[in-house]
Design a protein around this motif. Structure first.
Motif: not given
Length: 526
Positions: A4, A6, A8-10, A12-13, A506, A509, A512-513
């Motif tokens: 996934y 990264r 996009k993860l940041w 979302i966070l 979300v 993510a 995926s994680l």
């Protein structure tokens, strides 16, 4: 299934942190260093917080009549500029009547009046007499402007009370809906909103005979007006004044109004400050009429008629009248806000107590909590591990809605709570589409990772289409609705955007994680 991204993860966070910070003011007082844009709690509407509900009717025909009266001065100046003498020039309802002194100037006068007042139909009645009738198109425009201007004046007056998120919207052609959440003094609200605050300055006719005027022999160009009610020898009395009809200054030329203390009588008063145009006119007025009196007229009553002792070049004046502190404060508010373009009448009023609002809040919260719990249980039981992923995204969704509505300063109403309950169902619906697509992919014999990729990709267009059409409907509701309907539209719109973010990004993510930490996947818990 690829790793996934990264970024996009940041993203979302970051959204999660901002949502948590934006939601905090609704449950606790944030510290002093908290960003101001994230420090506003969610505003509660009238049905949740209690307050005042009023429906006002604007006398738009009176606005047209006042416009005609103002055009008398326009016509007077035009005739004097061309040195055309007239016997009479007066307004009667929707018409202006003009009588020219020299019949030989009738043709020039008619052309001049037609050019000066294009919004009127000119009728030549012969012998130098003209009748100008305001056109329907002009009158319609004045009526519409009167309501729009009244809305702005009412809004300014209510804002001066320090209330939060009042609702002031147009209803029909002549009515205005006013809702003031958290405000319980209905009588004061009605008094403050309904005051026309028409302020005028007229010269007192020192040469006219007041006694004869009171018997009916009013000199041409004069008018009789009365002071405020006062008690003399146990009886109510209003002091009469013989004034010149011409208005020298009006409230439109007042730039500021403040509460002050009258040094002569040690009473509360209101000090006015004129704008540059008004200051020049007041300067000329006081310079030309030293030793004479001028009357300060508020809402048709003479508040005072002081003698002009000397030229006043500072552009300020004072209104006295034995005011209480609250009366002086409210008068300063309405004068600063400006006069209403026409009288307004309260045709409907309701006062909603805070206890009723608390019951509505409790019932609304219960519906959200019960509905949310049932949805969480259903998703966990029916979709197992993937259902728990959807539940986590749903909680994120609720946090995002509360934070977004707090930050944009939206007002939560009872229909708005209904919009939140509906949003919960819509958020789950998007996840259901994705999960059912994944099940279909698995049934076709695809591997778990391929099934997840296929499920999200194939459900994406369906989710976007369904949510975009609902969002369009919500925007239409907001544009053309009023009050509670707008509250529903706002929560629905915010909820739709939050649901698309959490359902598509979300949950993907989280899945995926989770899968990245496991090795080879043989079976999905869905």
């Amino acid at each position: 299934m690829h790793a996934y991204p990264r970024w996009k993860l940041w993203l979302i966070l970051a959204v999660l942190v901002i949502s948590a910070m934006g939601s905090l003011p609704n449950i606790a007082t944030p510290p002093s260093w908290w960003p101001s844009g994230l420090s506003k709690p969610l505003n509660l509407g009238l049905d949740l917080k209690g307050g005042v509900h009023l429906v006002l009717d604007v006398d738009v025909d009176k606005a047209v009549e006042r416009s005609v009266e103002e055009d008398v001065d326009t016509a007077r100046q035009a005739l004097r500029g061309e040195r055309i003498l007239y016997n009479s020039l007066e307004a009667k309802g929707m018409t202006l009547s003009v009588s020219i002194k020299d019949a030989g100037q009738s043709s020039a006068a008619g052309k001049l009046l037609g050019d000066t007042l294009p919004g009127y139909q000119l009728a030549d009645q012969g012998e130098g007499r003209f009748l100008l009738t305001i056109t329907e198109a002009n009158a319609k425009e004045i009526r519409k402007f009167a309501v729009d201007q009244a809305i702005e004046v009412v809004r300014t007056r209510i804002d001066a009370l320090g209330t939060t998120e009042p609702v002031i919207v147009k209803q029909g052609d002549t009515r205005i809906l006013v809702q003031i959440p958290g405000y319980e003094d209905t009588a004061r609200a009605k008094s403050l909103i309904g005051r026309t605050a028409q302020l005028e300055f007229k010269l007192v006719d020192e040469k006219g005979d007041l006694d004869k005027a009171l018997q009916g022999a009013i000199p041409a160009g004069d008018i009789i007006m009365y002071g405020a009610n006062e008690t003399r020898n146990g009886q109510s009395f209003r002091q009469p004044y013989l004034l010149m009809k011409r208005t020298e200054l009006s409230g439109t030329e007042v730039s500021d109004a403040r509460v002050s203390i009258d040094s002569r009588f040690n009473e509360y008063a209101v000090t006015l400050k004129f704008n540059s145009k008004g200051a020049r006119k007041f300067d000329r007025l006081t310079a030309a009429h030293v030793g004479e009196r001028f009357a300060i007229i508020l809402e048709g009553a003479v508040m005072s008629a002081p003698v002009i002792r000397e030229r006043i070049a500072g552009g300020s004046a004072q209104i006295t009248g034995s005011f209480s502190p609250a009366e002086a404060h409210d008068l300063a508010i309405v004068l600063r806000a400006g006069a209403l373009p026409a009288p307004v009448k309260v045709v409907e009023e309701r006062s909603i107590g805070p206890s009723l609002g608390k019951d509505s809040v409790d019932q609304g919260l219960n519906s959200i909590i019960i509905g949310g719990i049932l949805v969480l249980i259903f998703m966990g039981v029916y979709y197992r591990a993937f259902g728990m992923v959807a539940n986590a995204a749903l909680l994120f969704n609720m946090l995002l809605i509360v934070a977004a509505m707090s930050m944009i300063g939206s007002t939560l109403t009872l229909p708005g709570m209904a919009g939140i309950v509906l949003t919960i169902g819509m958020a789950v619906d998007a996840n259901v589409l994705i999960f059912e697509r994944i099940r279909e992919e698995l049934a076709l014999g695809k591997t778990p990772l391929s099934a997840i990729d296929g499920g999200y990709e194939k459900a994406f267009s369906t989710i976007v289409d369904a949510n975009i059409t609902t969002l369009i409907a919500a925007i239409v509701l907001f544009q053309f609705g009023s009050g509670p309907v707008k509250g529903f539209a706002v929560t629905l719109s915010v909820g739709i955007i939050a649901s698309m973010f959490t359902a598509i990004m979300v949950t993907r993510a989280i899945v995926s994680l989770s899968l990245e930490r496991r090795g080879r996947i043989e079976k999905l818990s869905i």
